[in-house]
Every structure is written in structure tokens, then in C-alpha cells.
Design an enzyme around this catalytic site. Sequence first.
Site, PDB file in Angstrom:
ATOM      1  N   GLU A  37       0.834  -1.194   0.000  1.00  0.00           N
ATOM      2  CA  GLU A  37       0.000   0.000   0.000  1.00  0.00           C
ATOM      3  C   GLU A  37       0.878   1.257   0.000  1.00  0.00           C
ATOM      4  O   GLU A  37       0.530   2.277  -0.607  1.00  0.00           O
ATOM      5  CB  GLU A  37      -0.856  -0.049   1.269  1.00  0.00           C
ATOM      6  CG  GLU A  37      -2.057   0.827   1.236  1.00  0.00           C
ATOM      7  CD  GLU A  37      -2.850   0.687   2.538  1.00  0.00           C
ATOM      8  OE1 GLU A  37      -2.508  -0.178   3.374  1.00  0.00           O
ATOM      9  OE2 GLU A  37      -3.797   1.457   2.701  1.00  0.00           O
ATOM     10  N   PRO A 243      14.910  45.292  23.734  1.00  0.00           N
ATOM     11  CA  PRO A 243      16.139  45.113  24.510  1.00  0.00           C
ATOM     12  C   PRO A 243      16.979  43.896  24.109  1.00  0.00           C
ATOM     13  O   PRO A 243      18.121  43.788  24.524  1.00  0.00           O
ATOM     14  CB  PRO A 243      15.634  44.969  25.942  1.00  0.00           C
ATOM     15  CG  PRO A 243      14.175  44.724  25.865  1.00  0.00           C
ATOM     16  CD  PRO A 243      13.686  45.125  24.520  1.00  0.00           C
ATOM     17  N   ASP A 266      22.902  49.526  15.747  1.00  0.00           N
ATOM     18  CA  ASP A 266      23.770  49.858  16.881  1.00  0.00           C
ATOM     19  C   ASP A 266      24.369  48.602  17.508  1.00  0.00           C
ATOM     20  O   ASP A 266      23.824  47.512  17.344  1.00  0.00           O
ATOM     21  CB  ASP A 266      22.945  50.550  17.975  1.00  0.00           C
ATOM     22  CG  ASP A 266      22.525  51.942  17.550  1.00  0.00           C
ATOM     23  OD1 ASP A 266      23.176  52.508  16.663  1.00  0.00           O
ATOM     24  OD2 ASP A 266      21.541  52.439  18.116  1.00  0.00           O
ATOM     25  N   LYS A 288      27.485  53.139  18.573  1.00  0.00           N
ATOM     26  CA  LYS A 288      28.000  54.134  19.511  1.00  0.00           C
ATOM     27  C   LYS A 288      27.988  53.452  20.857  1.00  0.00           C
ATOM     28  O   LYS A 288      26.949  52.971  21.303  1.00  0.00           O
ATOM     29  CB  LYS A 288      27.061  55.340  19.558  1.00  0.00           C
ATOM     30  CG  LYS A 288      27.197  56.216  18.350  1.00  0.00           C
ATOM     31  CD  LYS A 288      26.495  57.529  18.562  1.00  0.00           C
ATOM     32  CE  LYS A 288      25.169  57.547  17.873  1.00  0.00           C
ATOM     33  NZ  LYS A 288      23.996  57.569  18.581  1.00  0.00           N
ATOM     34  N   GLY A 320      15.986  48.901  22.010  1.00  0.00           N
ATOM     35  CA  GLY A 320      14.845  49.397  22.780  1.00  0.00           C
ATOM     36  C   GLY A 320      13.884  50.153  21.900  1.00  0.00           C
ATOM     37  O   GLY A 320      13.516  49.696  20.813  1.00  0.00           O
ATOM     38  N   ASP A 321      13.484  51.325  22.376  1.00  0.00           N
ATOM     39  CA  ASP A 321      12.610  52.195  21.599  1.00  0.00           C
ATOM     40  C   ASP A 321      13.449  53.338  21.022  1.00  0.00           C
ATOM     41  O   ASP A 321      14.268  53.905  21.738  1.00  0.00           O
ATOM     42  CB  ASP A 321      11.506  52.766  22.497  1.00  0.00           C
ATOM     43  CG  ASP A 321      10.587  53.664  21.707  1.00  0.00           C
ATOM     44  OD1 ASP A 321       9.724  53.129  20.997  1.00  0.00           O
ATOM     45  OD2 ASP A 321      10.776  54.900  21.741  1.00  0.00           O
ATOM     46  N   THR A 349      10.957  49.538  25.163  1.00  0.00           N
ATOM     47  CA  THR A 349      12.130  50.126  25.775  1.00  0.00           C
ATOM     48  C   THR A 349      12.626  49.216  26.911  1.00  0.00           C
ATOM     49  O   THR A 349      11.863  48.435  27.472  1.00  0.00           O
ATOM     50  CB  THR A 349      11.849  51.558  26.278  1.00  0.00           C
ATOM     51  OG1 THR A 349      13.084  52.148  26.653  1.00  0.00           O
ATOM     52  CG2 THR A 349      10.887  51.575  27.451  1.00  0.00           C
ATOM     53  N   MET A 403      22.009  53.839  30.982  1.00  0.00           N
ATOM     54  CA  MET A 403      23.452  54.144  30.924  1.00  0.00           C
ATOM     55  C   MET A 403      24.028  54.478  32.306  1.00  0.00           C
ATOM     56  O   MET A 403      24.645  55.523  32.499  1.00  0.00           O
ATOM     57  CB  MET A 403      23.702  55.308  29.946  1.00  0.00           C
ATOM     58  CG  MET A 403      23.302  54.947  28.534  1.00  0.00           C
ATOM     59  SD  MET A 403      23.205  56.357  27.415  1.00  0.00           S
ATOM     60  CE  MET A 403      21.552  56.955  27.693  1.00  0.00           C
TER      61      MET A 403
HETATM   62  N1  SAH Z   1      16.652  53.197  23.141  1.00  0.00           N
HETATM   63  C1  SAH Z   1      17.058  52.299  24.193  1.00  0.00           C
HETATM   64  C2  SAH Z   1      18.045  52.941  25.126  1.00  0.00           C
HETATM   65  C3  SAH Z   1      19.344  53.294  24.458  1.00  0.00           C
HETATM   66  S1  SAH Z   1      20.497  54.000  25.550  1.00  0.00           S
HETATM   67  C4  SAH Z   1      15.830  51.783  24.931  1.00  0.00           C
HETATM   68  O1  SAH Z   1      14.736  52.254  24.698  1.00  0.00           O
HETATM   69  O2  SAH Z   1      15.967  50.861  25.726  1.00  0.00           O
HETATM   70  C5  SAH Z   1      21.509  52.625  25.929  1.00  0.00           C
HETATM   71  C6  SAH Z   1      21.212  52.087  27.304  1.00  0.00           C
HETATM   72  O3  SAH Z   1      20.035  51.326  27.281  1.00  0.00           O
HETATM   73  C7  SAH Z   1      22.265  51.170  27.847  1.00  0.00           C
HETATM   74  O4  SAH Z   1      23.372  51.855  28.382  1.00  0.00           O
HETATM   75  C8  SAH Z   1      21.491  50.453  28.912  1.00  0.00           C
HETATM   76  O5  SAH Z   1      21.319  51.256  30.053  1.00  0.00           O
HETATM   77  C9  SAH Z   1      20.138  50.315  28.252  1.00  0.00           C
HETATM   78  N2  SAH Z   1      19.977  49.018  27.605  1.00  0.00           N
HETATM   79  C10 SAH Z   1      19.752  48.763  26.298  1.00  0.00           C
HETATM   80  N3  SAH Z   1      19.607  47.435  26.102  1.00  0.00           N
HETATM   81  C11 SAH Z   1      19.734  46.853  27.309  1.00  0.00           C
HETATM   82  C12 SAH Z   1      19.668  45.516  27.768  1.00  0.00           C
HETATM   83  N4  SAH Z   1      19.439  44.495  26.936  1.00  0.00           N
HETATM   84  N5  SAH Z   1      19.858  45.277  29.083  1.00  0.00           N
HETATM   85  C13 SAH Z   1      20.084  46.280  29.958  1.00  0.00           C
HETATM   86  N6  SAH Z   1      20.147  47.563  29.568  1.00  0.00           N
HETATM   87  C14 SAH Z   1      19.973  47.859  28.269  1.00  0.00           C
END
Ligand code: SAH
Length: 493
Positions: A37, A243, A266, A288, A320-321, A349, A403
Site C-alpha cells: 500500500e 532590549p 547599533d 555608539k 529598545g525604543d 524600551t 546608561m
Molecule cells: N533606546 C534604548 C536605550 C538606548 S540608551 C531603549 O529604549 O531601551 C543605551 C542604554 O540602554 C544602555 O546603556 C542600557 O542602560 C540600556 N539598555 C539597552 N539594552 C539593554 C539591555 N538588553 N539590558 C540592559 N540595559 C539595556
Amino acid sequence: MSRKPTETSIARIQPLARLPVFFALEGRRVVIAGGSEAAAWKAELLAAAGARVELYAEHPSDELLTVLQSLASDHIELRRRPWSFDILQGAALAILATENDAEAQAFRCSAQANGVPCNVVDRPAFCDFSFGGIVNRSPLIIGISTDGAAPVFGQAIRAKIEAMLPQGLTQWAEAARQWRPSVQALKLSFQRRRAFWERFTELALANPNDTPSEAERDALLAKSAHDAASPERGSAVLVGAGPGDPELLTLKAVRALQSADIILYDDLVSRAVLDFARREAKTMLVGKTGHGPSCKQEDINRLMVSFAQQGKRVVRLKSGDPMVFGRATEELEACRLAGVPVEVIPGITTAQGVASRIGRSLTHRAIARRVQFLTGHDTSGKLPGDIDWSAIADQNATTVVYMPAKTIRALTEAALRHGLPADIPAIAVYNATRTNELVVEATIASLPDRMEASGASGPVIVLIGKAMQGAEANWLHLWGSSTSPEETIRAIG
Ligand code: SAH
């Protein structure tokens, strides 16, 4: 220190146990041998793919005959004799259903000598290829394989995909085939052709079970013809990568990544996020870092604008944002000044990602009526001189410090001097939402020492406030997080 934007190549294809290929079998001869089959079911499959099936069975079983009768396919010809070396000559594929090792070996050798790919049903050792699971929305076809590792798992995945894809996609895939010549006739540039097919896809996915109509086709073609009359324009989009965990990307972000020509990203953007990029997209690291070598903001702005002016779709991918500590204003302004159309796709963020991971709300109606996002350093890398310390000392606020790495000690000491009680909870989260996430729990007074003692590295964020008081976070398990709370919530000291 400054650095130049550099083009990066991202190895996006991991090793493959099998290579999926899609054989064109219309009108081609396929040999199947065996009286069971199983041979009949393979004959049905290959006939469905348009092959002319020769089925060799000296003693066909009753089951085989019953199946063939029910199929009544004029693509399948039953030959009541054993297979032989010669009949394999010129065949597109050769398939054998047998339990007999010697026969399997002989069949495989004969097929190979004739240059014909061979499959012996359920005997991987004798196979050049295997049949995967199929989700059929032909001409859209999805093949699934686990390389024999987990057939039941493979079937479950197939069922999931089957449930996800409406049957109507068949009609849309067929419409695409039929409309293609009309699109080609417009002689559009690559970008515009792509724009046509993106609009088509949007329409199909929004109305998968509607029959595609000629009116819809004409409207899409008219739009493309109209676009073609105006000069080609690139665009830029600032996209939030979240993140780290790629599952935190928005659907819009994924769509932007998949239609990008250039991605400027970045350092903090995780590799797992870049995996969603269109394979042909050029990727450039324009990182950066807080205290290391950095690309100049003007260089990044100039790159975005110049690629867009060449008609490219530029994705500026930010961790993040984009609108939170992302210098989005400068990038948006540069685009606007240059007349480059620009938009923003928000991301999660870090503060939001972290709050979810540690299971603590940033707000609380009794003890955290305000949330404030603060940067730990100014343009010179020092703690900003204009911080409103009364706001930081507010016991009913949650303060999130982005930061913070270099200035956390100065910041917590100043907060204590300005009256924030020493036992206010404070948490540092390194590599939030990534597989190497690490949480350091402390109080505002002990946090800098605990962060130092942790020896952790990578991006870090600090959250301060009563709302950060420890809470059981076992529910995180429910969501299949990449790391367990036990690994994640590790109090140091
Ligand atoms: N636009 C980003 C922030 C950029 S500034 C946001 O909305 O999250 C960069 C900082 O973001 C880092 O120095 C740290 O403080 C934080 N950051 C970004 N990614 C991170 C992660 N995975 N874990 C912890 N801190 C993070």
C-alpha cells in the site's frame, strides 16, 4: 575615540540537516517499485505533483489495488513485473517500498548508476532524499522535515502551520502567478516591483479567503503605474529593536526588516534580531558605545540620508525604543531637512522589558505614582549636572536609570544626600531579556557595591523605588522565557 560605520556580514544560515528543494515533475517519468500500500500512496503523491508514474509490482497486494482503483488516476500506470536496472534510465526520481535490505541496496545502486535520486520508503540509510510533511496551498507549498529526528513533533508543527494558513491562500498564490506578466509589462524598477508585491501581499493577508478579483489587480497595477511616473524615492525608518529578545519585536518592525535594502544598526541590537533581516539587505554597524569607540552622529545621519537619496529603503535599527535615549530627534531632523520620507516604528524600551522579566510593575497606585527615565551620563560622560534631585528623592516614584554603568555610585550617593532613604529597593539588570540576563537586587545604599561584586558586563539598567520590592516571579515560567527566574534573579552578596 571615533570609528567609521562598517559593513558587516551576518551569517544568517545555520547548518541544515537537510536541504529543502522543490522538484518540478510535471510530465516527467517517475519510477516506483513495490507491491504494498505504501507504494500506492507514494504513487498518489507523485501523480499529484504532475509526474507520469510507472508503478512496478510483480505481485501487487489487494490494498495496493484498492488504492489505485480509488485514485483512478491516468497519471499512474501499473506494470505487473519486477523493476530492473534499465527502467530507471532517464527517470526523474526512483522510489522503492520494500523490507528487503538486499533489494534496497540493489535499487539504490541501480538508481545511482543511472544518476537518479532515490528513496526507499522508511529506510533512510538507502535514501538520497526524504519526503517531508506538506502544507498544501499550491502553488504555495510548505515542506517540513525533522531529518527523521522527531516525526511526531514534525506532524504537530505541520498541524500548527496548517491551522495558521487559510485555505484561500491557494487562490492568492495562483493569482500572483497569473498577474505576474501584467506586472512585468509595466517594466518597473526592482524597488517598485517589490512595492507592487508588498501591496499584493498586504491585500492577500488581509483578505485571505476572498477570491482575488480583476478589479483588485487593476487597482494595484494602476497604483504602480502612477508611482512609476514620479521619481524614485527612498525612505528611512527608525525601528525599535527592543532590549534583545527577538520575540519582543513588533510585527511592523519585522516587516520593515524584511523589506530593508540597508540596515544601519547599533552595538546594542542583538544578533537574534538581525536574523529577521531580509537576506539580501546590506547590514552596517554604526555603533555608539557609551565609553568606547563610537561612530559620529553626523556620519550616521549622512549615511541614512545618502542611501535613501539613492532610492534605498534604509532601516535605522536601534535598541529598545528609538524615542528613548536614541538621538532620534537628530536623525529625524536630518531626514526631514534632506526631504527624505521618514517614520518611526516603536520598540519595547529596556525599562518595559525589564519590568516584565522581574515581574515588578513600574507603577503602583499607592507607592509609585510616577515613573521617570533618567540618563546616567551627559555628553561629557559624567553624571548630568542638572538632575532634579528632589524628583529622584521622591519616595513615590520609580526611577529608571539608562546608561548607569560609570556613574551609579555618584548617583546613589547624591540621591541619599538629597533624602532618599537608604533602604529603598534598587535593582540592576544586565543584558535584559537576553539569554545571559543577570539581575542584581539591592537597596539604593548597597547597589553600587553589589554591581561591582557581580563582575557582570554588558548593557545594564537600574531601577529604583519602592515598587521594586521583591516579588515572587515564578509565573515567568508560564511564558517559556529563555532563562528561568532562578537563573535570572540572583541576589549577589
Ligand atoms: N533606546 C534604548 C536605550 C538606548 S540608551 C531603549 O529604549 O531601551 C543605551 C542604554 O540602554 C544602555 O546603556 C542600557 O542602560 C540600556 N539598555 C539597552 N539594552 C539593554 C539591555 N538588553 N539590558 C540592559 N540595559 C539595556
